[in-house]
Design an enzyme around this catalytic site. Structure first.
Site, PDB file in Angstrom:
ATOM      1  N   ASP A  49       0.876  -1.155   0.000  1.00 44.49           N
ATOM      2  CA  ASP A  49       0.000   0.000   0.000  1.00 44.49           C
ATOM      3  C   ASP A  49       0.927   1.222   0.000  1.00 44.49           C
ATOM      4  O   ASP A  49       2.140   1.077   0.195  1.00 44.49           O
ATOM      5  CB  ASP A  49      -0.856  -0.081   1.278  1.00 44.49           C
TER       6      ASP A  49
ATOM      7  N   ASP B 128       0.059   5.041   1.278  1.00 45.85           N
ATOM      8  CA  ASP B 128      -0.038   5.959   2.419  1.00 45.85           C
ATOM      9  C   ASP B 128       0.142   5.218   3.740  1.00 45.85           C
ATOM     10  O   ASP B 128      -0.564   4.253   4.024  1.00 45.85           O
ATOM     11  CB  ASP B 128      -1.403   6.662   2.422  1.00 45.85           C
TER      12      ASP B 128
HETATM   13 MG   LIG Z   1      -2.548   3.208   3.769  1.00 42.48          MG
END
Ligand SMILES: [Mg+2]
Length: 477
Positions: free
Chosen positions: A50, A52
């Site tokens: 992922d 962020d």
């Molecule tokens: Mg994230």
């Protein structure tokens, strides 16, 4: 009788104090990778990420920014009172994983058995003493805040509730919840946050997390890598260029942006779409996911078909336990790694002598209560009651809600989900630098309740032999 009880109490307390320095030397390294489930990096050929809070870490300025913009949207677009502008973001007010009763406007911390931790029900910015609130919701809508981005959302909700209560304004909590949620969503969706971060990247992205070194290490070992993020390409490109360098895309075999997780993992209908470097969307059908290209949306079923990256040779890292990890674990058989930035701060607190002392004493006191409850005369019962109240002391992790992982005596709801959905967990991706890529992570064998039936420290204590030496929990561990 009560004198005897207090003398055992004092003796136990003294012994706990003697032991604290001994136990304190046994501290936990905050850079450790913890295992819920046995897993060997030797088996992992493909690493997914992922973006962020997994590869990019943000400074606390970002939460202040989200709070301020959302607060101003409430005032300008939703016609909320101008007086709200006085509220500033409170950095350590909330913790992740809290539940919110939408109808009653109550923020609270819930344990693994769905019980609410005493003293953690908040309406506005203050504890809500009047309501006794037993085992979770009574037909109310409960929302759990699992995202790190939801810290400013919880704080804004609490501030607006506080303002309305302070001014005796009659308001509908359901509307407030929806408006705050929409305002926060607008900060993301309308690109306000993305533009602000891109404009001042050094202020918002913490460079220190060594994501670059991790990616380089994996690539040098011939591992395949991919990125699946909900954020838009421009934003990711700007951040990754800052963290890794302009050529960051060379490290990744597949890059997927605006993936719309968790629906990405469930909805077979959404096709992948190619995006140009300038952000233009192309209309051609996708037959391959090619290195160097950027794809938008799509779904996991299509991803598996096009890449063939199935099962336990794939390890995916994310910070959101539900929308990054749950479906992968439950349905798709990938291995999962949770990034929990809060771990670092909590472990540092756990390593303090003050904390070790508090926990050793708490264990000893609990054993004492369990044993001494058999004295049913009212004077003895009053003493035991006093001890029970002492067990619920204020937490040293966060003044309002305590630790992310525990209520006073149980794991939190968050902890339970974490252990179910993540094979391994760690404070940041940089923890991977401490292990070679052949390493096997073994969960420690902790006793089940029936395997450790007694509170060992009190096993020798009785009223007639109160001075007999007894072991503490730490020794028996
Ligand atoms: Mg994230």
């Amino acid at each position: 009788m009560t004198e005897r009880l207090w003398s055992i109490y004092n003796e136990t307390k003294r012994q706990t104090e003697d032991l604290t320095p001994v136990i304190s030397t046994n501290s936990v390294n905050p850079d450790t990778i913890f295992a819920n489930n046995e897993m060997s990096l030797r088996d992992i050929e493909i690493y997914g990420f992922d973006y962020d809070y997994t590869l990019a870490f943000y400074s606390s300025h970002l939460h202040t920014l989200i709070f301020n913009i959302a607060r101003d949207i409430l005032i300008s677009n939703h016609r909320y009172p101008e007086g709200l502008r006085k509220y500033e973001y409170i950095p350590n007010f909330a913790v992740r994983g809290l539940h919110y009763d939408v109808q009653k406007a109550l923020l609270m911390k819930i344990d693994a058995f769905h019980y609410i931790q005493l003293g953690t029900v908040y309406r506005g910015l203050h504890p809500n003493m009047s309501d006794f609130y037993g085992k979770s919701s009574h037909g109310h809508t409960m929302k759990q805040f699992m995202d790190i981005f939801s810290l400013p959302e919880m704080t804004l909700l609490s501030c607006v509730n506080d303002f309305f209560m302070r001014h005796n304004i009659d308001y509908e909590p359901v509307h407030l919840y929806k408006d705050v949620k929409e305002a926060i969503r607008d900060v993301h969706v309308k690109g306000i946050m993305y533009r602000a971060v891109e404009a001042d990247i050094e202020k918002y992205i913490c460079y220190g997390e060594q994501s670059h070194a991790v990616l380089k290490k994996l690539s040098e070992h011939g591992k395949k890598m991919f990125l699946i993020t909900n954020s838009p390409f421009d934003f990711v490109d700007r951040g990754m260029s800052y963290i890794v360098g302009k050529d960051w895309r060379d490290l990744f075999d597949v890059v997927i942006v605006q993936a719309d997780k968790p629906s990405f993992f469930n909805d077979r209908r959404k096709p992948f779409r190619r995006v140009t470097d300038k952000g233009a969307l192309l209309w051609d059908r996708i037959h391959r996911l090619e290195k160097g290209q950027i794809y938008k949306q799509g779904n996991l079923y299509e991803f598996l078909r096009l890449t063939g990256w199935r099962g336990s040779k794939v390890l995916y890292f994310g910070d959101h336990i539900y929308s990054d990890l749950a479906d992968l674990t439950l349905k798709h058989g990938w291995r999962t790694g949770a990034i929990i930035p809060e771990l670092r701060k909590e472990i540092k607190i756990m390593n303090t002598e003050q904390y070790v002392h508090m926990m050793t004493w708490l264990q000893a006191l609990t054993g004492l209560i369990e044993q001494m409850q058999v004295h049913r005369d009212s004077a003895s019962q009053a003493v035991v009651e006093e001890w029970i109240r002492e067990r619920e002391t204020k937490d040293i992790f966060n003044a309002q809600f305590g630790s992310l992982f525990r209520t006073y005596h149980n794991p939190t709801y968050f902890s339970r989900r974490l252990s179910r959905f993540a094979d391994i967990y760690m404070a940041s991706i940089s923890c991977l630098l401490n292990y070679d890529l052949q390493h096997t992570f073994f969960p420690r064998r902790t006793p089940l309740q029936h395997e450790s039936p007694f509170w060992p420290e009190q096993s020798h204590v009785s009223l007639s032999a109160s001075s007999q030496p007894h072991r503490t929990k730490a020794e028996s561990d």
